[in-house]
Design an enzyme around this catalytic site. Structure first.
Site, PDB file in Angstrom:
ATOM      1  N   GLY A 281       0.835  -1.197   0.000  1.00  0.00           N
ATOM      2  CA  GLY A 281       0.000   0.000   0.000  1.00  0.00           C
ATOM      3  C   GLY A 281       0.867   1.243   0.000  1.00  0.00           C
TER       4      GLY A 281
ATOM      5  N   CYS B 187       5.207  -6.176   1.856  1.00  0.00           N
ATOM      6  CA  CYS B 187       5.513  -4.750   1.831  1.00  0.00           C
ATOM      7  C   CYS B 187       4.779  -4.023   2.971  1.00  0.00           C
ATOM      8  CB  CYS B 187       5.180  -4.158   0.464  1.00  0.00           C
ATOM      9  SG  CYS B 187       5.911  -2.526   0.176  1.00  0.00           S
ATOM     10  N   TYR B 188       3.769  -3.212   2.669  1.00  0.00           N
ATOM     11  CA  TYR B 188       3.013  -2.530   3.718  1.00  0.00           C
ATOM     12  C   TYR B 188       2.399  -3.554   4.676  1.00  0.00           C
ATOM     13  CZ  TYR B 188      -0.347   0.760   5.806  1.00  0.00           C
ATOM     14  OH  TYR B 188      -1.087   1.544   6.677  1.00  0.00           O
TER      15      TYR B 188
ATOM     16  N   HIS C  39       8.027  -7.760  -3.388  1.00  0.00           N
ATOM     17  CA  HIS C  39       6.766  -8.203  -3.993  1.00  0.00           C
ATOM     18  C   HIS C  39       6.973  -9.505  -4.773  1.00  0.00           C
ATOM     19  CE1 HIS C  39       4.333  -4.577  -3.169  1.00  0.00           C
ATOM     20  NE2 HIS C  39       5.498  -3.951  -3.223  1.00  0.00           N
TER      21      HIS C  39
ATOM     22  N   GLU D  55       4.690 -11.282  -6.085  1.00  0.00           N
ATOM     23  CA  GLU D  55       3.616 -11.458  -7.072  1.00  0.00           C
ATOM     24  C   GLU D  55       3.966 -10.927  -8.449  1.00  0.00           C
ATOM     25  OE1 GLU D  55       2.573  -7.543  -4.912  1.00  0.00           O
ATOM     26  OE2 GLU D  55       3.626  -9.422  -4.526  1.00  0.00           O
TER      27      GLU D  55
ATOM     28  N   ASP E 225     -14.472 -12.883 -23.676  1.00  0.00           N
ATOM     29  CA  ASP E 225     -15.219 -12.721 -22.437  1.00  0.00           C
ATOM     30  C   ASP E 225     -16.721 -12.953 -22.636  1.00  0.00           C
ATOM     31  OD1 ASP E 225     -12.743 -12.017 -21.436  1.00  0.00           O
ATOM     32  OD2 ASP E 225     -13.085  -9.882 -21.762  1.00  0.00           O
TER      33      ASP E 225
ATOM     34  N   LYS F  95      -8.082 -12.917 -17.178  1.00  0.00           N
ATOM     35  CA  LYS F  95      -8.215 -13.356 -18.563  1.00  0.00           C
ATOM     36  C   LYS F  95      -7.741 -14.790 -18.767  1.00  0.00           C
ATOM     37  CE  LYS F  95      -9.153 -11.106 -21.754  1.00  0.00           C
ATOM     38  NZ  LYS F  95     -10.415 -10.862 -22.496  1.00  0.00           N
TER      39      LYS F  95
END
Length: 515
Positions: free
Chosen positions: A54, A81-82, A170, A172, A227, A370
């Site tokens: 954040g 992180c945060y 991070h 991710e 989609d 997706k």
């Protein structure tokens, strides 16, 4: 219900990527705002928590704080992180601002045996993505410091006995080496079942659709894109002949698009299907409009008015409208679902709908990325021509025809776009090597020379990107010879164009579409 990881979103730009990585590892996750009602969180019955990064300082006034239920739940926790700083503050560690901030890649070195960082194949030193000003300067009691970087003495810490782990970097993002292995190690340490598969997504979605629709009639807005096709196939699986599909030819489609879509739906879905030619209505409504947000809203309103008329023709009014909204649409529109995010653009199937909407929306893909949508399409038996088709925006070429939308300019854009796609297909680069590729017609003119004559004509921009999730993207490094061939064909074959440029902007800072 499958094992669930609740990801608390503290406003990080990468929060949605955490959810995607966790799901890719076969574990169901939901991204929820940090201030969600605890009763709603309890409804998920989370088996683990992940705390996102954040932009705030944990000591700043009105900064988001760690909800008490996270530690009270007694389940494994990963702070990123945060999130790491919140854990340190809540558990009597120390968080301090630093003059040596870290933004970007950093070399991280493990300093002790670690549940997350001592897995097979993970080297003692690796590159990770940092983005922080504050940092933990003293770990809470009972925690072991397991990694460090040049500007961050405590880059990771953990207390396996309590099931609490924390990373200043991070895992991710793709910039962090072995990030997926690190997240997987946490999921393994939490003892979570890997039962989030395309088959389980279909089963869960079908049950939810049946519960929402019951025995009512439903119509689907299909465009032929991935989609809308997958959303329609899910609803067809759930309610069968209660569904009627409408394809609207807006006049804003690519060359040959309508014929391809009609054939694909009739051959593979077996649903009730009707094609509506409304090109004149859309072009009249867009006359003189140049602002992209206004274009999207006009197109969204036109779609709904057409669907309302179509529903009345069924002889029994339909209450429900299927739309192929996916998670990136929700994040970018930010009107419903993630209020702390900045609004980037209105998607016609999220924030561009009129206030007097007479339908209840059915959005079975709303929380899917997706890649998950494509996997679900394959699970449902859709052909690759539908499940792996490159994305095409709901507003069509209106948002790739910058400036005023006229039939003549659309024809110019269609011709240029077809040349680009044909050349990419011939080169074997339309799938895999490019996740999305298209042409854009710009509302500017430049001087050129053709033969011995001066020209003053419009510019076409080519855009091709690579991405897995469409939340971030990089520009595709297409061969220069291919770009030269596309440019040469467009200038020689498309009237009204005398210059072609190639877009080398990533996302962020740009969006994939130009508008």
């Amino acid at each position: 219900m499958p094992d669930t990881v609740a990801i608390l979103d503290f406003g990080a730009q990468y929060a949605q990527l955490i959810a995607r990585r966790v799901r890719a590892a076969g574990v169901y996750s939901e991204l929820i705002p940090f201030d969600t009602d605890p009763a709603e969180v309890q409804r998920l019955n989370p088996r683990a928590f992940i705390l996102s990064g954040g932009p705030d300082s944990v000591y700043a006034a009105n900064a988001p704080q760690l909800p008490a239920y996270v530690l009270d739940a007694g389940v494994p926790i990963l702070g990123i992180c945060y999130g790491m700083q919140l854990l340190a503050k809540a558990l009597q560690g120390k968080v301090s601002p630093t003059t040596a901030r870290e933004y970007g890649r950093a070399s991280v070195t493990t300093t002790a045996l670690s549940t997350l960082l001592s897995t097979d194949g993970l080297p003692p030193t690796f590159q990770a993505w940092m983005s922080h000003g504050d940092q933990v300067t003293a770990p809470p009691p009972g925690f072991t410091v397991t990694a460090t970087s040049e500007n961050c003495p405590i880059a990771a810490m953990e207390n396996p006995a309590s099931g609490i782990y924390a990373l200043q970097f991070h895992p991710e993002v793709t910039h962090t080496e072995h990030g997926e292995s690190i997240l997987t190690a946490f999921l393994d340490a939490a003892g979570l079942s890997r039962d989030w598969t395309s088959g389980s997504i279909v089963a869960k979605s079908v049950a939810q659709i049946q519960a929402q629709i019951g025995d009512q009639r439903v119509i689907a807005a299909v465009s032929g894109g991935v989609d809308s096709s997958v959303a329609t196939a899910l609803v067809q699986r759930a309610v069968g002949q209660q569904l009627t599909c409408f394809y609207v030819d807006t006049g804003l489609m690519r060359a040959g698009e309508t014929d391809e879509v009609v054939a694909a739906f009739q051959d593979h879905l077996g649903a009730r299907f009707e094609a509506i030619n409304a090109a004149e209505e859309f072009l009249d409504a867009l006359a003189g409009v140049t602002e992209p947000e206004e274009k999207r809203k006009i197109i969204g309103a036109q779609f709904i008015r057409i669907f309302e008329k179509a529903a009345q023709r069924l002889g029994q009014d339909a209450r429900f409208l299927v739309q192929g909204t996916i998670y990136p649409d929700v994040v970018e529109s930010s009107g419903r679902g993630r209020e702390q995010a900045a609004k980037i653009k209105t998607h016609h199937n999220v924030g561009g709908l009129p206030d007097d909407l007479d339908f209840e929306l059915v959005e079975p893909l709303r929380n899917l990325f997706k890649d998950e949508v494509r996997a679900v399409g394959t699970e449902l038996g859709l052909p690759d021509t539908l499940a792996w088709r490159q994305p095409f925006p709901g507003p069509g070429l209106a948002i790739r025809c910058l400036g005023e939308v006229t039939w003549e300019r659309l024809q110019t854009l269609r011709a240029a776009d077809k040349i680009m796609r044909d050349e990419l297909r011939t080169a074997g680069l339309l799938r895999g090597a490019t996740a999305q590729a298209f042409a854009v017609l710009l509302p500017v003119k430049s001087v050129g020379v053709m033969g011995d004559a001066r020209t003053y004509e419009e510019v076409v921009a080519l855009r091709a990107v690579t991405t897995d999730d469409f939340m971030t993207a990089d520009w595709a490094r297409l061969p220069t010879g291919l770009l030269a061939r596309i440019s040469n064909r467009i200038i020689n074959e498309v009237q009204g164009v005398n210059r072609v440029v190639y877009d080398i902007t990533s996302k962020p800072p740009g969006t994939i579409e130009w508008e």
